[in-house]
Structures are given as C-alpha cells and as structure tokens.
Design a protein around this motif. Structure first.
Motif, short mmCIF file in Angstrom:
data_model
loop_
_atom_site.label_atom_id
_atom_site.label_comp_id
_atom_site.label_asym_id
_atom_site.label_seq_id
_atom_site.Cartn_x
_atom_site.Cartn_y
_atom_site.Cartn_z
N THR A 59 0.93 -0.91 0.15
CA THR A 59 0.01 -0.03 -0.01
C THR A 59 0.77 1.40 0.09
O THR A 59 2.11 1.28 0.54
CB THR A 59 -1.10 -0.11 1.10
OG1 THR A 59 -0.28 0.15 2.38
CG2 THR A 59 -1.68 -1.15 1.41
N CYS A 69 2.25 -4.94 2.84
CA CYS A 69 0.98 -5.36 3.90
C CYS A 69 1.60 -6.25 5.21
O CYS A 69 2.41 -6.95 4.82
CB CYS A 69 -0.09 -5.83 3.16
SG CYS A 69 -1.04 -5.09 2.00
N THR A 73 -1.68 -10.98 5.22
CA THR A 73 -2.63 -10.14 4.44
C THR A 73 -2.11 -9.79 3.02
O THR A 73 -0.75 -10.07 2.72
CB THR A 73 -2.75 -8.86 5.29
OG1 THR A 73 -1.59 -8.05 5.02
CG2 THR A 73 -3.17 -8.81 6.71
N SER A 75 -3.09 -7.12 -0.72
CA SER A 75 -3.98 -6.19 -1.06
C SER A 75 -3.94 -6.17 -2.52
O SER A 75 -3.02 -6.71 -3.40
CB SER A 75 -3.55 -4.73 -0.64
OG SER A 75 -2.27 -4.60 -1.25
N CYS A 85 -5.23 -3.74 3.15
CA CYS A 85 -4.73 -5.03 3.11
C CYS A 85 -5.74 -5.92 3.92
O CYS A 85 -5.92 -5.60 5.13
CB CYS A 85 -3.28 -4.86 4.08
SG CYS A 85 -2.03 -4.04 3.22
#
Length: 128
Positions: A59, A69, A73, A75, A85
C-alpha cells in the motif's frame, strides 16, 4: 503523516522515521528513529523505490513509497491505505483490524478478503 516523516536525500534515496503502522515503506510495522529507541541518519534504512501504483500486497500513495502489507494479509495492485490489506484465506481479522490470525480448528475462510471464519460442514475438518 501525522505520526511519521520522510526525507528525500541528496542521493535521491528516501528515509522515513516515526510511528509505523505499515506506512514507513519498509515492509514491517516497527517504529523507527528518536523516541522509539532507534537512531537517526545513517542508521535508518532507505525506503525501496516504487514507481507508479503499488504492486499487489503493498500500500502507499501513487509513486511510493510502497509498504508491504502486514503478515498474513494482501491487497490489490494500486492500494493506497493500510486498511486495503485484508486477511488471506484461512485467516481472520484480529480485534485491531490490521493483524490476522489463523482460523480456529473446525473453521475455515476460503478466500482472501474481509470476512470471518465459517464452521466446517459435518464430516469435514480443517488443519488448524
């Protein structure tokens, strides 16, 4: 950010310090710099460059720096917020909304994303 800062250095590298909620661009949530028991200057690691949107599993703002992340997790490509995430399949969100923990024995989550673990069907089980 409200709890961290970054600097563009003469050699075009970027270094960040402060409270880290996955936003320092270093792939972890370890806070760095003065006030967090760490040194500044040469002791701070450089933030890896990121051009364009962040890749999947990261991110950050368009053009970086991108932060990985948290563990367990992922994303979508182009994610800009830590809340993008979400927990991997087999993991549920912890109470802090960021960390993930493995589904309890007898429960599963089939896909990455928001959601909770579901009880296994009668006659089936999960590994955890």
């Amino acid at each position: 950010g409200w709890a961290h800062s970054c600097a563009l250095l003469d050699d075009a590298s970027v270094k960040c310090w402060g409270a880290n909620y996955g936003r320092l661009g270093l792939g972890d949530t370890l806070s760095r710099g003065d006030g967090w028991g760490g040194a500044m200057g040469d002791s701070l690691p450089p933030v890896p460059p990121c051009l364009g949107p962040c890749p999947a599993g990261h991110t950050g703002p368009y053009g970086g720096p991108c932060a990985a992340c948290p563990s367990q997790t992922s994303s979508a490509r182009g994610s800009t917020e830590l809340t993008d995430c979400t927990c991997l399949a087999g993991y549920k969100a912890a109470s802090d909304g960021v960390a993930c923990s493995v589904c309890d024995a007898g429960k599963f989550k089939a896909s990455t994303g928001a959601g909770s673990c579901t009880s296994c069907l009668a006659g089936t089980s999960s590994a955890s």
